[in-house]
Each structure stands twice: as structure tokens, then as C-alpha cells.
Design a protein around this motif. Structure first.
Motif, PDB file in Angstrom:
ATOM      1  N   HIS A  78      44.944  48.829  54.616  1.00 40.56           N
ATOM      2  CA  HIS A  78      46.145  49.660  54.556  1.00 40.56           C
ATOM      3  C   HIS A  78      47.179  49.046  55.493  1.00 40.56           C
ATOM      4  O   HIS A  78      46.985  49.061  56.719  1.00 40.56           O
ATOM      5  N   ARG A  79      48.235  48.452  54.920  1.00 41.09           N
ATOM      6  CA  ARG A  79      49.300  47.806  55.702  1.00 41.09           C
ATOM      7  C   ARG A  79      48.721  46.831  56.710  1.00 41.09           C
ATOM      8  O   ARG A  79      49.009  46.910  57.909  1.00 41.09           O
ATOM      9  N   SER A  80      47.910  45.884  56.229  1.00 44.01           N
ATOM     10  CA  SER A  80      47.184  44.989  57.120  1.00 44.01           C
ATOM     11  C   SER A  80      47.152  43.565  56.596  1.00 44.01           C
ATOM     12  O   SER A  80      47.534  43.299  55.464  1.00 44.01           O
ATOM     13  N   THR A  81      46.636  42.676  57.453  1.00 43.79           N
ATOM     14  CA  THR A  81      46.455  41.277  57.094  1.00 43.79           C
ATOM     15  C   THR A  81      45.046  40.858  57.470  1.00 43.79           C
ATOM     16  O   THR A  81      44.593  41.131  58.581  1.00 43.79           O
ATOM     17  N   VAL A  82      44.367  40.197  56.539  1.00 44.22           N
ATOM     18  CA  VAL A  82      43.060  39.608  56.810  1.00 44.22           C
ATOM     19  C   VAL A  82      43.195  38.114  56.580  1.00 44.22           C
ATOM     20  O   VAL A  82      43.665  37.677  55.520  1.00 44.22           O
ATOM     21  N   LYS A  83      42.814  37.326  57.591  1.00 46.21           N
ATOM     22  CA  LYS A  83      42.861  35.880  57.474  1.00 46.21           C
ATOM     23  C   LYS A  83      41.424  35.363  57.419  1.00 46.21           C
ATOM     24  O   LYS A  83      40.622  35.630  58.318  1.00 46.21           O
ATOM     25  N   TRP A  95      38.894  38.858  41.919  1.00 46.76           N
ATOM     26  CA  TRP A  95      39.026  39.646  40.699  1.00 46.76           C
ATOM     27  C   TRP A  95      38.714  41.121  40.967  1.00 46.76           C
ATOM     28  O   TRP A  95      39.311  42.005  40.381  1.00 46.76           O
ATOM     29  N   GLY A  96      37.783  41.414  41.848  1.00 47.08           N
ATOM     30  CA  GLY A  96      37.368  42.785  42.109  1.00 47.08           C
ATOM     31  C   GLY A  96      38.199  43.501  43.159  1.00 47.08           C
ATOM     32  O   GLY A  96      37.849  44.596  43.595  1.00 47.08           O
ATOM     33  N   LEU A  97      39.310  42.903  43.564  1.00 50.84           N
ATOM     34  CA  LEU A  97      40.153  43.500  44.599  1.00 50.84           C
ATOM     35  C   LEU A  97      41.309  44.242  43.936  1.00 50.84           C
ATOM     36  O   LEU A  97      42.101  43.656  43.199  1.00 50.84           O
ATOM     37  N   GLY A  98      41.387  45.555  44.172  1.00 52.09           N
ATOM     38  CA  GLY A  98      42.451  46.378  43.599  1.00 52.09           C
ATOM     39  C   GLY A  98      43.637  46.447  44.546  1.00 52.09           C
ATOM     40  O   GLY A  98      43.482  46.500  45.762  1.00 52.09           O
ATOM     41  N   TRP A  99      44.823  46.464  43.968  1.00 52.26           N
ATOM     42  CA  TRP A  99      46.050  46.463  44.755  1.00 52.26           C
ATOM     43  C   TRP A  99      46.874  47.706  44.469  1.00 52.26           C
ATOM     44  O   TRP A  99      46.929  48.174  43.345  1.00 52.26           O
ATOM     45  N   SER A 100      47.559  48.195  45.481  1.00 52.65           N
ATOM     46  CA  SER A 100      48.600  49.197  45.296  1.00 52.65           C
ATOM     47  C   SER A 100      49.721  48.823  46.259  1.00 52.65           C
ATOM     48  O   SER A 100      49.480  48.445  47.397  1.00 52.65           O
ATOM     49  N   SER A 126      36.303  42.201  47.153  1.00 54.42           N
ATOM     50  CA  SER A 126      36.327  43.418  46.355  1.00 54.42           C
ATOM     51  C   SER A 126      36.875  44.542  47.219  1.00 54.42           C
ATOM     52  O   SER A 126      37.073  44.384  48.419  1.00 54.42           O
ATOM     53  N   GLY A 127      37.131  45.676  46.597  1.00 52.43           N
ATOM     54  CA  GLY A 127      37.633  46.823  47.344  1.00 52.43           C
ATOM     55  C   GLY A 127      39.056  47.142  46.974  1.00 52.43           C
ATOM     56  O   GLY A 127      39.480  46.967  45.828  1.00 52.43           O
ATOM     57  N   HIS A 128      39.846  47.587  47.969  1.00 53.16           N
ATOM     58  CA  HIS A 128      41.207  48.052  47.729  1.00 53.16           C
ATOM     59  C   HIS A 128      42.119  47.578  48.853  1.00 53.16           C
ATOM     60  O   HIS A 128      41.742  47.598  50.022  1.00 53.16           O
ATOM     61  N   ALA A 129      43.324  47.164  48.475  1.00 52.73           N
ATOM     62  CA  ALA A 129      44.333  46.741  49.449  1.00 52.73           C
ATOM     63  C   ALA A 129      45.642  47.437  49.128  1.00 52.73           C
ATOM     64  O   ALA A 129      46.127  47.359  48.004  1.00 52.73           O
ATOM     65  N   GLU A 130      46.182  48.125  50.113  1.00 59.54           N
ATOM     66  CA  GLU A 130      47.443  48.844  49.946  1.00 59.54           C
ATOM     67  C   GLU A 130      48.486  48.239  50.878  1.00 59.54           C
ATOM     68  O   GLU A 130      48.332  48.282  52.102  1.00 59.54           O
ATOM     69  N   ASN A 131      49.524  47.636  50.282  1.00 59.23           N
ATOM     70  CA  ASN A 131      50.586  46.986  51.063  1.00 59.23           C
ATOM     71  C   ASN A 131      50.005  46.030  52.096  1.00 59.23           C
ATOM     72  O   ASN A 131      50.386  46.049  53.263  1.00 59.23           O
TER      73      ASN A 131
END
Length: 157
Positions: A78-83, A95-100, A126-131
Motif C-alpha cells: 500500500h503506497r510502497s516500494t519493494v526493491k 502474472w499473479g500480482l494484482g494492481w489497483s 503474487s498478491g496485491h499492490a495498491e499505488n
């Protein structure tokens, strides 16, 4: 003789079976909340990661030879960055990563051919990423990202 009344809760006809021991977690769980966390060097040998980041930055160094086989990263961003710091040739499957909202996987150094990286491992997101965004650094860029950190300097000392 003072005898107390018996009910179902106070009498037992046979000993209760022993509960099985809880299984060890299959991987690493990482949680960052409004901060910066870096896991660099040989910090784990797990190949599964459960990552939750909220308004923060997480740097995962997955270049260790102790991490064998394919890597699975379940993200909740949620409003983050992963490097992700990866060795050359590793393929990233998102492919399994959902975006909003806004965000994407920034992987400028990915292998050019679909067959490139054979024999190397696959990193599944996989999972979910929001902004949020996921940045992938490989090879030399990954080494530079790790070198310019306080943890790397402390390891050198």
C-alpha cells in the motif's frame, strides 16, 4: 465422604490425544510500516516470503547461494516500494500480482529472450499492490544498491 457432582467437563474416560506440534513457518514474514527495512547479504535460506509494506520501502537481497530453487514472494503493498536484488539471469514472473491505482514492476535488466536464463531460478510475485511499485535490480546494479547502504559498511568493519 464429600462427593462432588460430576458433569461432562469434570470427567475424562481416556487421556486426550496430544496435539500435533505447530509446523514451522514455510518462509520469512516481513512487515514494514512507514519505514525503511533492508535485508542484505546472507540473511536467510528461505525461498518463500510473505511481505506486507504500508507507506514504506523494503529492500530484499535474494542473491545468496543459500536460497535454492524458485522463489515465491507474496506481496501486500500500500503506497510502497519493494526493491528486489537478484543475480543475473533470474526471471521475474509477476502474472499473479494484482494492481489497483498506479504502479508497476520496473525490470529494465530482464533477460531479452524468453529462453534466456534457462537453468536459473524464477521469482514469482503474487498478491496485491495498491499505488506501489516493485523495482528489480540485477548483477552490478544489485551490487551497487547493496554497497551504498549502512548495513554493508557495518559488515565491512
Amino acid at each position: 465422604m464429600n462427593k462432588e457432582p460430576t458433569d461432562m467437563n469434570s470427567t475424562t474416560t481416556s487421556p486426550a490425544p496430544a496435539a500435533p506440534a505447530p509446523a514451522a513457518p514455510a518462509g520469512e514474514r516481513l512487515h514494514v510500516d512507514h519505514g525503511v527495512t533492508k535485508r542484505l547479504g546472507r540473511w536467510t535460506s528461505a525461498s518463500q516470503f510473505d511481505v506486507r509494506v504500508r507507506s514504506g520501502v523494503l529492500v530484499l537481497d535474494l542473491r545468496s547461494p543459500e536460497i535454492t530453487g524458485d522463489v515465491e514472494v507474496c506481496l501486500d503493498l500500500h503506497r510502497s516500494t519493494v526493491k528486489l536484488l537478484l543475480p543475473d539471469g533470474d526471471r521475474v514472473d509477476h502474472w499473479g500480482l494484482g494492481w489497483s491505482g498506479r504502479g508497476r514492476v520496473k525490470d529494465d535488466q530482464r533477460p531479452a529472450e524468453p529462453g534466456a536464463g534457462n537453468g536459473q531460478r524464477r521469482v514469482r510475485l503474487s498478491g496485491h499492490a495498491e499505488n506501489s511499485e516493485v523495482r528489480v535490480h540485477r548483477g552490478g546494479m544489485a551490487a551497487l544498491s547493496a554497497m551504498f547502504s549502512r548495513a554493508y559498511v557495518q559488515d565491512l568493519r
